[in-house]
Design a protein around this motif. Structure first.
Motif, short mmCIF file in Angstrom:
data_model
loop_
_atom_site.label_atom_id
_atom_site.label_comp_id
_atom_site.label_asym_id
_atom_site.label_seq_id
_atom_site.Cartn_x
_atom_site.Cartn_y
_atom_site.Cartn_z
N GLN A 101 0.84 -1.20 0.00
CA GLN A 101 0.00 0.00 0.00
C GLN A 101 0.88 1.25 0.00
N LEU A 102 0.55 2.21 -0.87
CA LEU A 102 1.25 3.49 -0.90
C LEU A 102 0.20 4.60 -0.98
N PRO A 103 0.09 5.41 0.08
CA PRO A 103 -0.93 6.47 0.09
C PRO A 103 -0.70 7.48 -1.03
N GLY A 104 -1.79 8.11 -1.49
CA GLY A 104 -1.71 9.06 -2.59
C GLY A 104 -0.76 10.22 -2.33
N ASN A 105 -0.65 10.65 -1.06
CA ASN A 105 0.22 11.79 -0.77
C ASN A 105 1.71 11.45 -0.91
N LYS A 106 2.04 10.15 -1.10
CA LYS A 106 3.43 9.76 -1.34
C LYS A 106 3.69 9.41 -2.81
N VAL A 107 2.64 9.43 -3.63
CA VAL A 107 2.81 9.13 -5.06
C VAL A 107 3.16 10.42 -5.79
N TYR A 108 4.37 10.89 -5.54
CA TYR A 108 4.88 12.09 -6.21
C TYR A 108 5.06 11.79 -7.70
N PRO A 109 5.18 12.83 -8.55
CA PRO A 109 5.30 12.59 -9.99
C PRO A 109 6.42 11.64 -10.38
N TRP A 110 7.58 11.72 -9.70
CA TRP A 110 8.69 10.83 -10.06
C TRP A 110 8.42 9.39 -9.62
N VAL A 111 7.64 9.22 -8.56
CA VAL A 111 7.25 7.87 -8.13
C VAL A 111 6.25 7.30 -9.14
N ALA A 112 5.27 8.12 -9.52
CA ALA A 112 4.26 7.69 -10.49
C ALA A 112 4.91 7.33 -11.83
N ASP A 113 5.93 8.06 -12.23
CA ASP A 113 6.60 7.80 -13.50
C ASP A 113 7.26 6.42 -13.49
N GLY A 120 -0.45 11.42 -7.12
CA GLY A 120 -1.47 11.80 -6.16
C GLY A 120 -2.56 10.78 -5.93
N VAL A 121 -2.57 9.69 -6.68
CA VAL A 121 -3.60 8.66 -6.53
C VAL A 121 -2.98 7.45 -5.82
#
Length: 666
Positions: A101-113, A120-121
């Motif tokens: 589990q990874l909360p949306g507030n930790k899904v920064y753009p570089w993490v999402a990439d 953010g999701v």
């Protein structure tokens, strides 16, 4: 006694993912373990390809162990070939039965990439792997990964529990090279309290059972046995070795060495020492150094040597499974509660081989890739030239194209080759995992049908499955590929001239695919890409879908809605001309490549057909896209617009519901 330098080569860091940890902490772990000759574990968050190239000073930031979890975040062909060990995470020690589990507030753009998701999701890995529902399915994934990287060991991570020995025996028969028994104690990342309370068992219990069961079934010599779960000292390592472990994982201790102060705020993104945060300001507070971990590991190894000297063992291998040197302390026997425990089964020592001796036979040399495909195109791959060949295939040929794809990824990296450079034309019925992890530059055209897992982890390649020319029935009523197609696919195209089974495009993060009907649970956990469905869908469509868009041909929106899981998605009509054109082009390409009658009929009456498409889009994903476009229109660059949208989106997510309207206005 065996040297400390030799002992630390058996040490590993536990699975700590990029996203849970800061970039600095994650890289420090990899650098330290590579300096020691040990291994660091990437966790399930993928890894930035920049880390695969050593630094100018010689430091290597590449995690030697790449993890493949149920979310399949960032699992691409290029990721897989840059590993010494590939670990299938069946469950997490601290919270068995649940995914990461990874909360949306930790899904920064570089993490999402890196993860192929939406900034953010929040991200949740499914509790099960959707391609594993039996020991045979696990054996298939082991085989898939061995094809994707022939030089890597394949590891399977299990949780310490009653009966884990039986499971371990099945995993060994499934040709795993390494089995990990993970205990309940230790790191839990950003998990909620409900996930980590009263779960799991100590590693000692599971390790002893697995080791003994493997020995009793004549399987112990086939696998390396590893354990983790808050190993902290040399004494812990010695105890693990005596109970049967040959390799040892550390997670909590290395983080403490890097500066972790156990604030228990990993999920809040507020780590005050920059270890478990993505916040750029907090990351500046990170004071850890790879040398600190190197020193710690060497001290642990020296303590192991001291115990070995006292016990009379010269090498670690001599000590594996030697429970005869363990005894229950008199103090424990005298205790009113501990004295009632019977530890005889824990200390039982079967006769036989106690360590790994014989490598598993994965039968890669017998595969269609090694005997037919690769010899036909090897020279073209090395020269970067076009090649085309025709191949007969049957359902005993599993994982076709994957070994060939790995050669492209090794030589050309994530970019692969230009589209359609290597064109493979198959005729017949393909087996499991047709085209798994195929990279950019490869096109697989199947004239026939296929079993489950078509396009698993597709990494930029193109897959076309077409009904034979002599097929007289309507293709849109015919099931042409099996279940769990395009699971964890990250990039590429696919055109399926017929229906697919259940769990179609689960965790798709970037593939554009056209199919003529699907079974239940379609597009679960999808985070990117485009899926066009020219026919019926089964129940529970779009569950957990947080990104990407699906276009479903349906004349009855109410009936379709009843089949969907509406928690995270919304419906729209196709009204934007550019978007209508995009869908039309995908259908045109499908018709041209597969000779689909269904697609041809739709194109002949396109204006009317376009009105019957229902656009399925996740709510948070749509909000993020709109916010990015607004900021770009205001003059921000793409990168700045994404960061602004992320900050605005996570601010709303963290605000109590009654204040959300005001937060949006601000």
């Amino acid at each position: 006694v065996e040297s400390a330098a030799s002992i630390v080569k058996r040490f590993k860091t536990g699975a700590m993912s990029f996203g849970s940890l800061s970039k600095e902490a994650h890289e420090a772990l990899a650098i330290a373990m590579n300096r020691l000759g040990g291994k660091s574990n990437s966790g399930e968050g993928g890894e930035d390809p920049k880390r695969f190239v050593p630094d100018e000073n010689g430091d290597d930031r590449r995690s030697a162990i790449k993890q493949i979890a149920s979310g399949r975040f960032g699992v691409k062909s290029h990721y897989l070939v840059n590993a010494d060990e590939l670990q299938i995470k069946m469950a997490q020690g601290a919270k068995p039965g649940e995914g990461g589990q990874l909360p949306g507030n930790k899904v920064y753009p570089w993490v999402a990439d890196v993860r192929g998701s939406t900034p953010g999701v929040g991200l949740i890995s499914p509790p099960p792997h959707h391609d594993i529902y039996s020991i045979e399915d696990l054996a298939q994934l082991i085989h898939d990964l061995k094809n994707a990287n022939r030089s890597a060991r394949i590891s399977v991570k299990l949780v310490s529990k009653a009966g884990v020995g039986t499971i371990a025996a099945g995993v060994a028969k499934g040709t795993a090279d390494v089995i990990v028994i993970s205990g309940y104690d230790g790191g839990t990342g950003a998990s909620p309290k409900t996930s980590i309370k009263h779960t799991g068992l100590p590693w000692e219990l599971g390790l002893a059972e697995a080791h003994q069961t493997l020995m009793l079934n004549g399987l112990r010599d086939r696998v390396v046995l590893e354990t983790d779960g808050k190993l902290m000292t040399g004494r812990d390592v010695v105890m693990a070795a005596l109970l049967g472990a040959e390799e040892f994982g550390f997670a909590t201790a290395p983080l403490v060495v890097l500066g972790c102060v156990m604030m228990r705020a990993c999920h809040l993104d507020t780590c005050p020492v920059g270890v478990a945060t993505q916040n750029p300001e907090l990351r500046k507070k990170f004071m850890g150094d790879p040398d600190h971990i190197v020193n710690y590991m060497l001290f642990v190894a020296e303590e192991v040597r001291e115990y070995m000297a006292q016990l009379g063992f010269k090498t670690l291998d001599e000590m594996i499974g030697r429970t005869d040197v363990l005894h229950v302390s008199e103090r424990a026997k005298a205790h009113w509660k501990a004295g009632q425990l019977d530890l005889s089964t824990l200390l039982y020592q079967p006769e036989g081989i106690r360590t790994f001796r014989t490598a598993q036979n994965h039968k890669i040399d017998e595969s269609l890739d090694m005997t037919v495909i690769l010899p036909a195109v090897q020279a073209a791959i090395e020269a970067g030239q076009e090649a085309e060949t025709e191949i007969k295939i049957n359902n005993t040929n599993r994982v076709a194209g994957t070994v060939t794809g790995s050669e492209i990824s090794k030589r050309y990296g994530a970019e692969g080759l230009p589209d359609d450079t290597i064109r493979l034309h198959f005729t017949g019925s393909a087996g499991q995992s047709f085209g798994a992890f195929v990279p950019k530059g490869m096109t697989l055209h199947l004239n026939g049908d296929s079993n489950d897992y078509v396009g698993k982890g597709l990494s930029g390649g193109k897959i076309i499955v077409k009904a034979p020319d002599a097929f007289n029935c309507e293709t849109h009523d015919n099931v042409i590929i099996g279940n769990v197609a395009f699971y964890g696919a990250t990039n590429g195209e696919a055109y399926i001239n017929g229906r697919a089974g259940e769990r179609f495009a689960v965790r798709n993060s970037g593939v554009n695919v056209v199919v003529e009907g699907i079974g239940d649970h379609g597009c679960e956990y999808m985070t990117g890409g485009r899926v066009v469905v020219l026919g019926e869908v089964g129940k529970n469509f779009g569950a957990g879908m947080s990104g990407g868009i699906a276009y479903v041909l349906s004349e009855d929106a109410k009936a379709f809605k009843r089949k969907c899981n509406m928690e995270m998605i919304s419906f729209e009509k196709l009204t934007d001309e550019a978007e209508i054109k995009e869908v039309q082009e995908m259908v045109k390409r499908h018709a041209a490549l597969t000779n689909s009658k269904k697609a041809a009929n739709l194109l002949d009456n396109w204006e009317k057909a376009a009105e019957t498409f229902i656009k399925v889009i996740p709510k948070n994903y749509k909000q993020m896209l709109l916010s990015i476009e607004e900021q770009k229109a205001a003059g921000l660059s793409e990168e700045d617009a994404i960061m602004y949208a992320f900050e605005a989106n996570t601010k709303v997510q963290q605000t109590p519901a009654k204040d959300q309207k005001q937060a949006v206005v601000q």
